[in-house]
Enzyme design. Sequence first.
Site, PDB file in Angstrom:
ATOM      1  N   ARG A  16       0.818  -1.224   0.000  1.00 26.75           N
ATOM      2  CA  ARG A  16       0.000   0.000   0.000  1.00 26.75           C
ATOM      3  C   ARG A  16       0.855   1.280   0.000  1.00 26.75           C
ATOM      4  NH1 ARG A  16      -3.877  -0.463   4.844  1.00 26.75           N
ATOM      5  NH2 ARG A  16      -2.134  -1.628   5.723  1.00 26.75           N
ATOM      6  N   SER A 438     -21.773   0.005  17.064  1.00 29.42           N
ATOM      7  CA  SER A 438     -20.431   0.359  17.510  1.00 29.42           C
ATOM      8  C   SER A 438     -20.428   1.726  18.183  1.00 29.42           C
ATOM      9  CB  SER A 438     -19.460   0.356  16.328  1.00 29.42           C
ATOM     10  OG  SER A 438     -19.906   1.231  15.337  1.00 29.42           O
ATOM     11  N   CYS A 521      -8.411   1.122   1.425  1.00 30.91           N
ATOM     12  CA  CYS A 521      -8.427  -0.237   0.892  1.00 30.91           C
ATOM     13  C   CYS A 521      -9.210  -1.130   1.839  1.00 30.91           C
ATOM     14  CB  CYS A 521      -7.022  -0.802   0.817  1.00 30.91           C
ATOM     15  SG  CYS A 521      -5.939   0.204  -0.185  1.00 30.91           S
ATOM     16  N   HIS A 646     -30.109  -3.884  10.141  1.00 29.55           N
ATOM     17  CA  HIS A 646     -29.657  -2.531   9.817  1.00 29.55           C
ATOM     18  C   HIS A 646     -29.100  -2.517   8.408  1.00 29.55           C
ATOM     19  CE1 HIS A 646     -27.444   1.165   9.721  1.00 29.55           C
ATOM     20  NE2 HIS A 646     -26.331   0.485   9.493  1.00 29.55           N
ATOM     21  N   HIS A 699     -21.485  10.268   9.222  1.00 26.58           N
ATOM     22  CA  HIS A 699     -20.347  10.537   8.337  1.00 26.58           C
ATOM     23  C   HIS A 699     -19.878  11.977   8.465  1.00 26.58           C
ATOM     24  CE1 HIS A 699     -22.331   7.038   6.409  1.00 26.58           C
ATOM     25  NE2 HIS A 699     -21.091   6.623   6.469  1.00 26.58           N
TER      26      HIS A 699
END
Length: 765
Positions: A16, A438, A521, A646, A699
Amino acid sequence: MVTTHNLGFPRIGRKRELKFALESYWKKAISQEDLLKTARELRSRHWRDQSKLDWVPVGDFSLYDHVLDTSFLLGNVPERMRVLSGAKLDHYFRAARGRAAADDADSCRVNASEMTKWFDTNYHYIVPELDKKTRFSLHADPLLQQIADARRHGFRVKPVILGPVTYLWLGKSKDDTHKLELLDDLISVYAQLLNALKLAGCEWVQVDEPILTMELEQDWQHALRKAYYQLQTLPVKLMLTTYFGQLQNNLQLACELPVDGLHLDAVSARDEVTSVIDWLPSHKVLSLGVINGRNIWKAHLNTLLEWLEPIHRVLQDRLWLAPSCSLLHVPVDLSSEQTLDEEICSWLAFAIQKLNEIDVLAKALNHGRSSVSFQLEKNSNALNSRAQSNRVCQPAVKLRVQNISDAMGVRKSSYIERAAKQREKISLPLFPTTTIGSFPQTQTIRQARLDLRNSRLSQQAYRQLMQKEIETCIREQEVLELDVLVHGEPERNDMVEYFGEQLAGYTFTQFGWVQSYGSRCVKPPIIYGDVAHTHPISTEWIGYAQSLTRKPVKGMLTGPVTMLNWSFVRDDQPKVQTCMQLALAVRDEVHALEKAGIRIIQIDEAALREGLPLRKSQWKTYLEWAVRAFRIAANGVQDTTQIHTHMCYSEFNDIIEAIAAMDADVITIENSRSDMELLNAFDQFHYPNEIGPGVYDIHSPNIPSVDSIIDLMKKAAQRIPVERLWVNPDCGLKTRSWDEVRPALRNMVAASRYLASHLKTFRVS
Ligand code: GLN
Ligand code: ZN
């Protein structure tokens, strides 16, 4: 002679390298020079990796996304970026991610372009912005530079460009302009581009038009005709490239377009090869994508040769071989793996290994199988070992799948009866509040996991640390006065990997990274064998959480369809088989939780929608088995156990009936960005069970106000009876900080209490 080529190579690097260079550049830890140097090195390395092929692709590399590169190539940079200061690269990263780098003073003034999924893959592209004022112009210097670089290194270069019609198709019209109105202007720029490529010494150009594998209206078919009739006069040869599916009713069109070669995804469209050969004019090259660019399994080389040899006899020099699509969707190099089980490793092929397979196939066709007998034998030994391995086939699992009955997926009573019984057992206020699972994954949590992996922390010490995290999380939720609590998922690195690691049939790589978007990734786990549940996985954590509180704690599991869609799956049995095995495994875990006294169980199907086939005509079959898998996993419980699910998206209109057929008691969905627009689906369709439309956009760092939450919920209450509404965030809170989560949830609870007490004012009849 057969010719070999590649359609595209992973950009991210074996370790990466590109990710780390990009992220350092954005943090201002390295200079633009350093970043571009890493990019140059990666490109040369990748060309060397592909040098066995007759043609190497150029133009497939990208610093962020190849569709965004195409927008820059075509001079289609959103005006709000163009007016800002800075170099091209600053504009590029602003369009990609809203910010050129850490100290970008201009960034607060621009929104990044939208990002969305690239066909049915997990790669995301930056959506081209189109409107009436869009004018294209050619900016080919970066591409020409790369071509010159590759040629200087001595490679035979085949530039890769996204075709004009697919480019428009992928774009989004920002006003009411029909995208095809822009076609003429676009074609003229493509004509300039092809001339420039000719001048740069290119013989072949790969033009990707993957929309040929989709259902196309006549105007789009016509656009393809128009584009390629106009481009045919240009002095380069075009390899019209399709992938990700069958051509079906575009087959004739694809064969007839006036180009010099056609590439077909001969993995997913193998059945069409004969018709394509029939239709294809005899001067055209046919490139067959025979090696699967979407999975990580070795190909059956001898079987492929049986099939290819007669084709080769017919087509001779007109036959080219390639992977089915760009290798962007597979990890780079299997030989980086150090801890993978040796036997399983021998069954796999990543990008580099896949190119070797193409080379072997071509040699066998060109010089006879005996010229590569060693490689062919090695390949067939590996495949035999896989076919016969007792680690793959578990007869007991197969038998259990065979014996699945519809009854196993049906709840004992209807939703109405269950809801009444659940209300008796679990007392909840109106507008109950909950979260998606979470809570913030703090540095402490991540460090603990790392220390456990590196043996710096004992199992026992790790367990204690996690228990402490769970306790903190429960106490926080109690203070916030949430109604249905969760344990917070501190023990999970990833919702699929965590469960996969504990099921039989799964394995994991160290470097099997695949680009998802930009520098991000994912490392999909590999399902190599029959999947089975061997021990309870989540009961210890969730049971512990429940022991700390009198409030109900919701048990969190990942659903079978999501486990399937976010893994590399087997190619030796139909996907639906694997999905049913996963469904049984999740079912066992659901039962284990129920037995441990957990009353509410959530089964996340975050990725159910992603699995929809590209063609709508195939949706029904997929949805049938996907819903069945969920039902088998979830519905074997007592009436008093409340099942939640969900989903992380808000486009529901077209699949709402399938969602309802899952028959979860409660569904929580993403929604706050759509301003309850998603609930339009509920105007036409009467959704029978409970629903929690997300009211907190996780977000974004913004904290939703009490009023904004009340407003959203009032809109929801216009379509859904208030008795069936829940109040919750859009998704898990893993990526947020406690400082953001606390006030956001406090407002959420306050809004819920207000709604419950003012119920009558806006109750729908
Ligand atoms: N339960 C998971 C979480 O909260 C769900 C994540 C997701 O939907 N992607 O993190
Ligand atoms: Zn989600």
